[in-house]
Motif scaffolding. Sequence first.
Motif, short mmCIF file in Angstrom:
data_model
loop_
_atom_site.label_atom_id
_atom_site.label_comp_id
_atom_site.label_asym_id
_atom_site.label_seq_id
_atom_site.Cartn_x
_atom_site.Cartn_y
_atom_site.Cartn_z
N ASP A 157 0.84 -1.21 0.00
CA ASP A 157 0.00 0.00 0.00
C ASP A 157 0.87 1.25 0.00
N ARG A 158 1.96 1.24 0.73
CA ARG A 158 2.86 2.41 0.76
C ARG A 158 3.46 2.68 -0.62
N LEU A 159 3.69 1.61 -1.38
CA LEU A 159 4.24 1.79 -2.73
C LEU A 159 3.34 2.66 -3.58
N PHE A 208 11.96 5.08 -0.55
CA PHE A 208 11.19 3.89 -0.19
C PHE A 208 11.68 2.67 -0.98
N TYR A 209 11.93 2.86 -2.26
CA TYR A 209 12.38 1.74 -3.08
C TYR A 209 13.73 1.23 -2.60
N GLU A 210 14.69 2.12 -2.39
CA GLU A 210 16.05 1.69 -2.06
C GLU A 210 16.17 1.16 -0.63
N LYS A 211 15.46 1.76 0.31
CA LYS A 211 15.64 1.40 1.71
C LYS A 211 14.71 0.28 2.18
N ILE A 212 13.55 0.17 1.53
CA ILE A 212 12.56 -0.80 2.02
C ILE A 212 12.20 -1.84 0.97
N TRP A 213 11.85 -1.41 -0.21
CA TRP A 213 11.30 -2.34 -1.19
C TRP A 213 12.35 -3.26 -1.80
#
Length: 365
Positions: free
Chosen positions: A157-159, A171-176
């Motif tokens: 959902d955050r994406l 968000f992509y680099e640190k989490i996804w």
Amino acid sequence: MRSEAAQNADFTGIRYAQCWEDADILIEALAIEPGDVCLSIASAGDNALSMLTQNPGKVVALDLSPAQLACLALRVAAYRTLSHSELLTLLGVNQDSSRSNLYQRCRSCLDDQAKHFWDKRPELILRGIGRVGKFEQYFEVFGQKIMPLIHSAKNTDRLFADVPLEIREQFYEKIWNNWRWQSLFRVFFSRFVMGRMGRDPQFFKYVQGSVSDKILARTRYAFTQLKPYENPYLQWILQGTYKTALPHALRAENFEVIRNNLDRLEWHAMPIEQYLQEAGPNSIHRYNLSDIFEYMSEENYHLLLEKLVDAGISGGRLAYWNMLVPRHRPESMASSLHPMTSLAESLFLKDKAFFYSAFIVEALS
């Protein structure tokens, strides 16, 4: 000239229940003018229907697969018969138990071949006709079975949150982009798995290098540089439906103009080579060629390009995608076909169907 794809690939079932090319950039690329005669690869029919929004004189949709043309025929019947929200229900966008009734309302508008196809497959109607292709079921497995092993529903959902580019990149680099995402993505979108579950293995005949690495690089671009909350293709793959965006043909603002122009659309089960021969020279203004050149040798690609030029009208345009196989006009055709490179590259930067490697636009001299 015989169709190479017809000789090698299996076209008996529904391979694509939706069109997986971005009609927004297609429409801009082709610049269809009122009265133009257009030729389109049918697939499931969405992009041929989108072309009707530009008020062409005629759109001719071709496919080698009667199953794909049955998908188009039922869509046309739905536009004629149903409301916009009912169309979305029939496709499987909206969850509803009334699809069988909706199909019965559409049935009288179908030709005998399409009636026979869908009457024998009531289970496909019940699922939603936009969900039942081999490619869509492949994505469904990824979304429902693989994604829960990679990320929580909260992270997914955050994406799709409406946030600035900088936040999307962080968000992509640190989490996804964790090791599970990279590893399982490479397995699921490998040549072997995609060939078994998603596309016909013959469609990879001319692909060189890693399939999954190429798609993974484009996926990062779609997650960061584009806006996921505006991307219906990404939403369908990861969330199982369209949440905050619809493809061009399914938007409410395009529904009535498509309905009003349905009589300008015709479709045929035949190779494009045959249709071009029957159409004759100087007969077609605009071509939507999907990614058909992926499936043929470079020699056959060049031969087909020559036939497209012969049947085309000066000032017309061709648009097509490269997914994994590079295809673009050879220098030997420089006098008859002009690459519109700047336009194509600028549109490709906006391409929401993110798994393609290039978008090609060429003008007929």
